[in-house]
Design an enzyme around this catalytic site. Structure first.
Site, PDB file in Angstrom:
ATOM      1  N   LYS A  63       0.892  -1.115  -0.096  1.00 57.24           N
ATOM      2  CA  LYS A  63      -0.157   0.072   0.000  1.00 57.24           C
ATOM      3  C   LYS A  63       0.957   1.388  -0.087  1.00 57.24           C
ATOM      4  O   LYS A  63       2.062   1.232   0.361  1.00 57.24           O
ATOM      5  CB  LYS A  63      -1.044   0.104   0.975  1.00 57.24           C
ATOM      6  N   ARG A 120      -3.128 -10.538   4.409  1.00 56.76           N
ATOM      7  CA  ARG A 120      -3.707 -10.489   2.956  1.00 56.76           C
ATOM      8  C   ARG A 120      -2.382  -9.761   2.164  1.00 56.76           C
ATOM      9  O   ARG A 120      -2.360  -8.597   2.451  1.00 56.76           O
ATOM     10  CB  ARG A 120      -4.969  -9.649   2.610  1.00 56.76           C
TER      11      ARG A 120
HETATM   12  N1  PMM Z   1      -7.543  -3.931   0.258  1.00 58.44           N
HETATM   13  C1  PMM Z   1      -7.672  -4.065  -1.002  1.00 58.44           C
HETATM   14  C2  PMM Z   1      -8.457  -4.962  -1.537  1.00 58.44           C
HETATM   15  N2  PMM Z   1      -9.138  -6.072  -0.881  1.00 58.44           N
HETATM   16  N3  PMM Z   1      -9.650  -6.552   1.534  1.00 58.44           N
HETATM   17  C3  PMM Z   1      -9.490  -6.481   2.850  1.00 58.44           C
HETATM   18  N4  PMM Z   1     -10.101  -7.155   3.609  1.00 58.44           N
HETATM   19  N5  PMM Z   1      -8.939  -5.841   3.419  1.00 58.44           N
HETATM   20  C4  PMM Z   1      -7.963  -4.611   2.432  1.00 58.44           C
HETATM   21  O1  PMM Z   1      -7.188  -3.855   3.265  1.00 58.44           O
HETATM   22  C5  PMM Z   1      -8.079  -4.859   1.137  1.00 58.44           C
HETATM   23  C6  PMM Z   1      -8.998  -5.820   0.592  1.00 58.44           C
HETATM   24  C7  PMM Z   1      -6.875  -2.986  -1.831  1.00 58.44           C
HETATM   25  O2  PMM Z   1      -5.598  -3.567  -2.096  1.00 58.44           O
HETATM   26  P1  PMM Z   1      -5.190  -4.174  -3.574  1.00 58.44           P
HETATM   27  O3  PMM Z   1      -5.877  -3.336  -4.675  1.00 58.44           O
HETATM   28  O4  PMM Z   1      -3.735  -4.420  -3.505  1.00 58.44           O
HETATM   29  O5  PMM Z   1      -5.900  -5.566  -3.741  1.00 58.44           O
END
Ligand code: PMM
Length: 272
Positions: free
Chosen positions: A204, A240
């Site tokens: 991030k 994650r």
């Molecule tokens: N962040 C993203 C997408 N999905 N799900 C959860 N549970 N928590 C998060 O912080 C989260 C998520 C955005 O990040 P990405 O674009 O790298 O997938």
């Protein structure tokens, strides 16, 4: 939890796994590398992102969810839409990961209650096109925790079993770098709630601020792995991440440190 964004525009891996075959192959690879869960998403939530119509989202994620689940991989579906969640659960997804914690779609909570799947409830204040305007807090970590708890109460009132809920402070969602660090600094207070906590810091923007000029998005896997280790020590249920290899190594270090003996590596060992 390994991230599998089947999107043309996610901020850190947009477009890389946009075709169904490439996405399935990458999901299989994430599991082989040691991911316990593969999180399949078809709608980018990067700051400023626009919504994706449900049919397009379904077209992206469903074949990937079905194939990974058929291969015995535990899949979560990253969606705010109940229709997508329903189809993905029917196709074998065991967890619904809803960045809106049920706020974006009123039909989500009844669906989760009915299906009894695990449900990741993330702290969320509004859609990505305006979430940066909503990043104001008296006391970030406590405000986020209190808002999450109110959400959990509302979901329970709608029949979602508390034993199914995983909470996530939603790093970067209506939060600036200081807010994210304040949340991480107080992670144990989220643990104290008594529900499993998911931490999703991977790659991030606030990690980019730590990096030297010219660093790539992938270079953020190093601070991500450090956060993984610290989150594990603070009791997180899951992380994650995009890069499962460095995450596994970080977790093996934590386990070996805590046990005082070498952790049996769960990923395939690299040649030495
Ligand atoms: N962040 C993203 C997408 N999905 N799900 C959860 N549970 N928590 C998060 O912080 C989260 C998520 C955005 O990040 P990405 O674009 O790298 O997938």
């Amino acid at each position: 939890m390994g991230v599998l964004n089947v999107t043309p525009d996610s901020f850190s891996d947009g477009g890389r796994w946009a075709s169904t075959d490439a996405a399935i192959a990458h999901g299989v690879e994430l599991a082989r590398q040691g991911a316990d869960i593969v999180d399949v998403g078809g709608e980018s939530t990067r700051p400023g992102a626009e919504r994706v119509p449900v049919p397009a989202e379904l077209g992206r994620v469903l074949p990937v969810v079905s194939e990974l689940a058929a291969r015995g991989i535990r899949v979560s579906i990253d969606t705010m839409n109940s229709e997508t969640a329903k189809a993905a659960v029917d196709a074998g997804a065991q967890i619904v990961n809803d960045v809106s914690g049920g706020l974006a779609d009123p039909a989500m909570a009844p669906l989760i209650a009915e299906r009894g799947v695990h449900y990741v409830v993330m702290h969320w204040r509004g859609h990505s096109d305006h979430m940066n305007d909503l990043a104001t807090y008296e006391d970030a970590a406590h405000d986020v925790r209190d808002e999450l708890l109110r959400r959990v109460d509302a979901l329970e009132a709608q029949g979602v079993g508390a034993e199914r809920i995983i909470i996530d402070p939603g790093l970067g969602f209506a939060k600036n770098a200081d807010h994210n660090w304040d949340v991480l600094h107080h992670l144990r207070e989220f643990e104290a709630v008594g529900l499993p906590v998911l931490v999703a810091a991977s790659r991030k923007r606030f990690l980019g601020e730590l990096m030297p000029q010219g660093a790539s998005i992938q270079d953020r896997d190093l601070p991500t792995a450090v956060i993984t280790a610290l989150a594990a020590r603070d009791g997180a249920w899951g992380v994650r991440v995009h890069d499962v290899v460095s995450t596994r190594i970080a977790l093996d270090v934590v386990r070996s440190w805590e046990k005082g003996t070498a952790e049996e590596a769960r990923h395939e060992k690299m040649d030495r």
